[in-house]
Design an enzyme around this catalytic site. Structure first.
Site, short mmCIF file in Angstrom:
data_model
loop_
_atom_site.label_atom_id
_atom_site.label_comp_id
_atom_site.label_asym_id
_atom_site.label_seq_id
_atom_site.Cartn_x
_atom_site.Cartn_y
_atom_site.Cartn_z
N GLY B 69 11.25 -26.19 12.87
CA GLY B 69 11.17 -27.38 13.71
C GLY B 69 12.13 -28.50 13.38
N GLN B 70 13.02 -28.27 12.39
CA GLN B 70 13.97 -29.33 12.07
C GLN B 70 14.84 -29.64 13.28
OE1 GLN B 70 16.12 -28.32 8.49
NE2 GLN B 70 14.22 -27.90 7.37
N LYS B 71 15.27 -30.88 13.33
CA LYS B 71 15.99 -31.34 14.51
C LYS B 71 17.16 -30.43 14.89
CE LYS B 71 17.41 -35.46 16.75
NZ LYS B 71 16.88 -36.67 17.16
#
Lengths: 188, 184
Positions: B69-71
């Site tokens: 889910g990291q940007k």
């Protein structure tokens, strides 16, 4: 005997003749209406058993196996590689069927396939096998198996080098040791 | 679309459900996946790719996809939309600072065509942490009531203790099953 096999798929190629041989198999409730459809399936079965298809797969594994690591988490690149594989296999099947059925249309075949959705005919082994090509986890296994196979071989080779008698105090003139080494490399 | 892709889309006899688990980084997606699967959750590091688990639950075969889910990873999410039956959106209920981010990302998914038919389960995770917002507060912050395009439910839970994970999963399976397995 060989002649029987030969004629197996050649006589029922046109799957537009849907009414040919239409009958219901009372035992299973499956419709055998579409002999042209079955002929295509027969060809697919043949194609994936042949050496050309094995070669296609091996070349693909060779190209990408080093990207794959035996860890639980997957890299995003696996998804791209898998997509490429699915497209490659689809294209190969389509071309090979066309070689065997000159007027083959994949679009028509796929339409026929979709009208059979839920039909018991689609539960055969061949469909299970075809589904494995698009199954991501099976694909990962397929690539990792190849990697293991490759790297297993590498270890064997280094074992071969270790037993070279040159280091054993025997003279360098012992050509056998050198040729053993050379042989090992040549094999690889 | 080719032969293999078409075949894949056809539902088999086996009741198979595909769940896609997304959310901001550090929301607890992988922990939920592992906890639900009965695995050890002590040593989980940030997911940089994706995880897949195939679980048997109540006669269903669940294929759960958990994507990092990291940007910088969110642009990859789209590669996993296809054939999704249920979207599980995981929220760190104690991360008040990023609720606006969280809301924006969620609502951008809901307009995706390939997720149009998916049921939405929102997990208000980390209820075991002090300062965690309640599911009611999360519901308001994420403006869930404005969602008319998807069946949705918000479920408070704790991946660490395992509380209420099962309730959420059972609900999403029931909702999906009532839509796609009624034919037989």
């Amino acid at each position: 005997m060989a002649d029987n096999m030969e004629g197996d798929h050649t006589d029922l190629m046109d799957f537009e003749h849907e009414n040919f041989g239409e009958e219901e198999d009372l035992a299973t409730g499956c419709s055998n209406a579409d002999s042209g459809f079955d002929a295509v399936i027969g060809h697919i079965e043949d194609i994936i058993m042949e050496d050309d298809f094995q070669r296609l797969q091996n070349n693909f594994q060779e190209k990408y196996y080093q990207e794959f690591e035996d860890t639980e988490e997957n890299k995003f690149i696996y998804t791209d590689i898998h997509r490429e594989y699915v497209e490659l296999v689809e294209k190969f099947l389509s071309e090979e069927i066309s070689k065997r059925i000159p007027d083959f249309s994949m679009e028509e075949f796929l339409r026929a396939l979709e009208t059979k959705e839920g039909d018991c005919e689609l539960d055969g082994e061949i469909f299970d096998l075809l589904r494995t090509f698009s199954d991501f986890l099976k694909f990962k296994e397929f690539m990792l198996d190849y990697r293991e196979e490759k790297e297993g071989r590498t270890i064997d080779l280094s074992d071969g080098i270790m037993v070279t008698p040159v280091h054993n105090g025997d003279l360098l003139m012992e050509g056998a040791g050198l040729s053993l080494m050379g042989h090992g490399f040549g094999k690889h | 679309m080719g032969l293999l892709t078409i075949l894949k889309k056809m539902k088999q006899k086996e009741k198979e459900v595909r769940l896609l688990m997304l959310g901001l980084d550090n929301a607890g997606k992988t922990t939920i996946l592992k906890k639900f699967n009965g695995e050890d959750i002590d040593m989980i590091s940030p997911t940089l790719g994706f995880n897949i688990k195939t679980l048997e639950h109540r006669g269903f075969k669940l294929n759960v996809w958990d994507v990092g889910g990291q940007k910088s990873l969110r642009s990859y999410w789209r590669n996993y939309f296809e054939s999704t039956d249920g979207l599980v959106w995981v929220v760190d209920s104690a991360d008040r600072m990023r609720l606006a981010d969280c809301k924006r990302e969620l609502h951008s998914l809901l307009v995706e065509e390939r997720l149009a038919g998916a049921t939405l389960l929102v997990f208000a995770n980390k209820q075991d942490l002090p300062g965690a917002l309640t599911s009611e507060e999360i519901r308001q912050s994420l403006d869930l009531d404005s969602i008319k395009t998807h069946h949705w439910l918000i479920q408070d839970c704790s991946a660490v203790t395992g509380d209420h994970l099962l309730e959420g999963i059972d609900w999403i399976i029931d909702d999906i099953a009532s839509r796609i397995f009624t034919m037989d």
